[in-house]
Structures are given as C-alpha cells and as structure tokens.
Design a protein around this motif. Structure first.
Motif, short mmCIF file in Angstrom:
data_model
loop_
_atom_site.label_atom_id
_atom_site.label_comp_id
_atom_site.label_asym_id
_atom_site.label_seq_id
_atom_site.Cartn_x
_atom_site.Cartn_y
_atom_site.Cartn_z
N ARG A 127 0.86 -1.19 0.00
CA ARG A 127 0.00 0.00 0.00
C ARG A 127 0.89 1.23 0.00
O ARG A 127 1.56 1.52 0.99
N LEU A 128 0.92 1.95 -1.12
CA LEU A 128 1.80 3.10 -1.23
C LEU A 128 1.33 4.22 -0.30
O LEU A 128 0.13 4.49 -0.16
N HIS A 131 5.05 8.67 -7.62
CA HIS A 131 4.78 7.72 -8.70
C HIS A 131 4.15 8.46 -9.89
O HIS A 131 4.58 8.31 -11.04
N ARG A 191 2.61 7.83 -3.69
CA ARG A 191 1.66 7.91 -4.80
C ARG A 191 1.87 9.19 -5.61
O ARG A 191 1.79 9.18 -6.85
#
Length: 302
Positions: free
Chosen positions: A278-279, A287, A284
């Motif tokens: 789970r980022l 990313h 996130r």
C-alpha cells in the motif's frame, strides 16, 4: 508482549544496519541504552532475536519475522502521519526509492522538480547494482524501485515509464568506427567488455546475442558503466551500454556508437513495487510525478 513503538524502531535500525552501535546512532541513544532496550525486546518476545558473530549482527528467524512486522508497523504509521499532514494542507514525510546504477544518469533530473515542489519531504535514494535493488524489493525496504529487468518471480505493480536503448560502443579510433553499417558477424573477432552477471544490461545483452546465435569473445566483465566506458576508450574491446550512460558523457570524443544491424537492443525502465504494498500518499504523488515527467525528460534528450 509489552514492546514500545520506539523499541520497534530501534530493532528495525538494528536489522537495517547490522550493528548495535550503528542502530544506537540512528536512534540518537547511547550504545548501552540501545543494548538494554534490545534485551528488553528479546525478553518480551521470549526468543533470541539476534546473535553477534565477529562483531556482525545476524538475525534469528524470530528476528527476521519481528523486523518484517516492525517495518510494516512503521510504514503504516508514516502513512498516517502523511495523511494527517495532507489534511492539514502540508506535504511532509519520507520517501524511499531504490534504483539500479544506470538510472543515476536520469533519475536526478526527474527528482529535481519534485524536490522543489515538496521541499519538506525527506528523500532517501539508494543507488545499487540490480542484485542489491532486487534484494531490497524482496525485503520491502523502500517505497518504489527503478530497474530495467524486474524479477519475474514476484507479483509486482509494474509501469514502464522510459525507454532504455542499449547500443554497442567502441573507441573513436577503432577500425570499424567509420563503417556505415555492420552485422554482428563482423564483430566475431572483437573482444567484448560486458557488465557483471546479473545486471539488467548484461541480462538484456545475453538474451539478444543468444537469439542471434552470436557468442561474444569475452575479455572481461566490469561492474560499472564508467569502468566500461574507460576500458572501451582505452581500446580494450567493444561493449554494450545504455544510451543514457553514453549521453552523460556527451562532451567526450573518444567513444563512438557502432551501427550494428539489430541494435539498439530494446529495453525499458520500470517503476515497480510489490503488488500487495500500500503506497504512502507521498509515494503515490511521486509515482504520478515520475510517470508524467519521464516523457518530457525524454523529449528534451532527443
């Protein structure tokens, strides 16, 4: 069990550094205090968590399990801190990224704007060979990983974000340097300098040459792109190298790309993390930033 969050952080620092003294420094406590706290953790668990052999700490099976558990707890707490910071209109926290060594030629350029936009983020960038990055990926030690050849035996979230063409280089004074077109057979007598076994460049090169039925005459394997370039410039042989690594030395005139049929070898850069991971909010954001900026960076390099 009665183990405090700070004790879990201390044990995780021990697992990461392999040294009680280094863990104490990381947690800003004295070594006697660290030793006492670690003994309390072992007592609470009821099993030995580590042993010291030749001044090096080795985790027991229970220790490895505790380290994995502690890492998960710490990661979730950092996620919570970042979520709270976001609710407060802030962007702070920690981001951990591990990249293979060839990525060092373009990752800083993609990081600059991100760090400017988020100056309060504590960024940790690990630059290692492929084996080192894959091991950190297996250990879930970082938020995100950049490599050209992700391991096939792991379930990963995998996004291709940049091309990584591999070219054949020679010294500028090489007899083949003036040729307009070459076949692999023309290189049958050449000495090849290759990256170390296990590197992404070596894996892609071996795969390509095997598909062509070409067995290179190996002179030596080298562990870095810089060593490869210097050896080629010294006329020790020819080599396959990432175009990113070559462009980093665009000013030098002692290397050239040989126009070999079938090259460049196609390769891509991958941004990966375990599928079950789970980022964090910051991971996130990074990313998305990397995927968005990679195309712009490639256009500027063209």
């Amino acid at each position: 069990m009665n183990v405090t969050f700070r004790q879990l952080r201390l044990f995780l620092a021990l697992a990461d550094t392999g040294s009680v003294s280094a863990a104490a420094r990381a947690m800003h406590v004295t070594q006697p205090t660290a030793s006492m706290q670690l003994r309390e953790v072992s007592d609470a668990v009821g099993l030995p968590l580590y042993e010291v052999i030749g001044r090096q700490v080795h985790l027991t099976e229970a220790g490895h399990q505790l380290a994995a558990t502690a890492r998960g707890i710490v990661d979730r707490w950092e996620d919570f801190e970042q979520t709270v910071a976001g609710l407060q209109g802030l962007t702070r926290g920690r981001l951990r990224v591990a990249v293979v060594s060839t990525a060092q030629y373009f990752i800083p350029g993609l990081l600059g704007d991100f760090c400017t936009r988020h100056p309060q983020i504590d960024l940790s960038l690990e630059v290692l060979n492929r084996d080192g990055v894959v091991q950190r990926l297996r250990d879930n030690a970082d938020d995100l990983y950049v490599m050209s050849m992700p391991p096939a035996d792991m379930e990963l979230e995998d996004r291709v974000f940049l091309s990584n063409p591999l070219v054949l280089i020679a010294s500028a004074g090489h007899p083949l340097a003036t040729r307009k077109r070459l076949t692999l057979n023309a290189l049958a007598g050449e000495r090849f300098l290759l990256r170390e076994a296990g590197s992404g460049t070596r894996l892609a090169t071996d795969r390509f040459l095997a598909a062509q039925g070409f067995e290179p005459r190996l002179r030596l394997a080298l562990g870095s792109n810089e060593a490869i370039k210097e050896a080629v410039a010294a006329r020790l042989g020819v080599a396959v190298i990432s175009l990113h690594a070559l462009r980093a030395d665009s000013a030098r005139r002692d290397l050239c790309v040989l126009p070999v049929q079938g090259l460049p070898i196609p390769s891509q850069w991958h941004l990966v993390h375990p599928k079950a991971k789970r980022l964090s909010p910051i991971a996130r954001v990074f990313h998305a930033h990397l995927l968005a900026e990679a195309g712009k960076w490639a256009a500027r390099q063209a």
